[in-house]
Design a protein around this motif. Structure first.
Motif, short mmCIF file in Angstrom:
data_model
loop_
_atom_site.label_atom_id
_atom_site.label_comp_id
_atom_site.label_asym_id
_atom_site.label_seq_id
_atom_site.Cartn_x
_atom_site.Cartn_y
_atom_site.Cartn_z
N UNK A 188 75.85 -81.83 12.83
CA UNK A 188 76.87 -82.55 13.61
C UNK A 188 78.14 -82.56 12.78
N UNK A 189 79.23 -82.07 13.37
CA UNK A 189 80.52 -81.98 12.70
C UNK A 189 81.49 -82.99 13.30
N UNK A 190 82.33 -83.55 12.43
CA UNK A 190 83.39 -84.46 12.90
C UNK A 190 82.88 -85.84 13.25
N UNK A 191 81.78 -86.31 12.66
CA UNK A 191 81.25 -87.62 12.99
C UNK A 191 80.61 -88.21 11.76
N UNK A 192 80.80 -89.54 11.60
CA UNK A 192 80.22 -90.21 10.46
C UNK A 192 78.70 -90.30 10.61
N UNK A 193 78.05 -90.44 9.49
CA UNK A 193 76.60 -90.57 9.50
C UNK A 193 76.24 -91.89 10.19
N UNK A 194 75.25 -91.88 11.08
CA UNK A 194 74.90 -93.12 11.78
C UNK A 194 74.37 -94.17 10.80
N UNK A 195 74.94 -95.41 10.92
CA UNK A 195 74.55 -96.52 10.05
C UNK A 195 74.26 -97.73 10.92
#
Length: 310
Positions: free
Chosen positions: A87-94
């Protein structure tokens, strides 16, 4: 001599002279009834100087290489055999960490991805996020190298490639026989070197049985091997007919038939002698079965006359 030893667990596992049975007149050490050590060596690739060589000594490095490549193949298939997505352009899910007493957000932690993998669902809320894919690794390169190594092993050991690969597609009988020529020559060479050792084994067996006369006869005998090359019955018959046409005796031809024992050959000789005696004695009909009893013929004729009269 024959030395008898025993080891007891109560004695610390040490070897001592065997004392069991001494009350019956047995001794711990007895003369060897055979007179020779009952061990026979069958050396492989024996030489005039130095130790014999193993049949697989020359191909062990290639076999190690095949094992290493196979281990790499298994490792690659575990992690790289399937396509991988990113996945590009997205923060890691937290997810947020809250204080249980006050309810305030005190931090955050990475959200485990196991749920996304099991549910196979993913929400992309950030603008500009996209999914990229890494193609799976091509494992055929490992298989090609392993195949070439196996071919080298087959060439060095004179093993037909079909024995190792297990593939037979549209192979003619002549081509299959040609592929086995190296293995047949190798087996024939082993038969020539192992014959004397096997003869000694049989001689020791005769000595162990107390048959000294047979042991002496075996020491002057020779080992007769079966044909190492597989041939059909039609091929054997054709070869024997051609040998017969150039004057080879029947006894020599019978010995070439696979599975024929010397006892069968002697029985065939007796049958041939009986057949020749029947021909010279005028009893050719006996070759085609027993002669009918005249009394039985008279009874049959009487039965036919009674049947006709009725």
């Amino acid at each position: 001599m024959v030395y008898r030893w025993q080891r007891s667990a109560r004695n610390g596992g040490r070897w001592t002279e065997r004392t069991s049975g001494l009350a019956r007149g047995e001794r711990a050490h007895n003369p060897n009834p055979l007179g020779v050590v009952p061990l026979v060596e069958l050396p492989n690739r024996s030489r005039l100087w130095g130790k014999p060589r193993s049949e697989i000594a020359t191909v062990l490095p290639l076999q190690d290489a095949v094992n290493t490549l196979w281990a790499h193949l298994m490792t690659a298939s575990d992690g790289l055999a399937l396509p991988a997505r990113a996945i590009l352009g997205m923060d890691r899910p937290v997810r947020e960490i809250t204080d249980p007493d006050t309810g305030e957000v005190v931090g955050e932690e990475d959200l485990p991805l196991d749920r996304f993998r099991s549910d196979r669902l993913l929400w992309l809320e950030q603008q500009g996020a996209q999914i990229a894919e890494f193609s799976a690794a091509n494992l055929d390169n490992y298989l090609r190298v392993i195949g070439v190594a196996v071919e080298h092993i087959a060439a060095q050991t004179r093993t037909p490639p079909s024995y190792l690969a297990g593939k037979l597609v549209n192979v003619s009988p002549d081509g299959f026989a040609a592929s086995e020529a190296g293995l047949v020559a190798k087996v024939s060479e082993k038969q020539r070197h192992f014959g004397s050792a096997l003869r000694e084994i049989v001689r020791l067996e005769a000595l162990a049985q107390g048959e000294t006369g047979r042991a002496e006869s075996l020491s002057l005998g020779s080992v007769i091997w079966r044909d190492p090359q597989f041939r059909s019955d039609a091929q054997y018959s054709d070869a024997l007919v051609k040998l017969k046409s150039i004057g080879v005796p029947d006894e020599a031809l019978w010995e070439r038939i696979p599975g024929v024992t010397p006892d069968e050959i002697e029985r065939w000789k007796t049958m041939r002698t009986d057949a020749a005696g029947a021909i010279l004695g005028g009893g050719i009909a006996a070759l085609y079965g027993p002669k009918p009893d005249p009394a039985d013929q008279d009874d049959d004729q009487a039965d036919d006359e009674l049947t006709g009269a009725a």
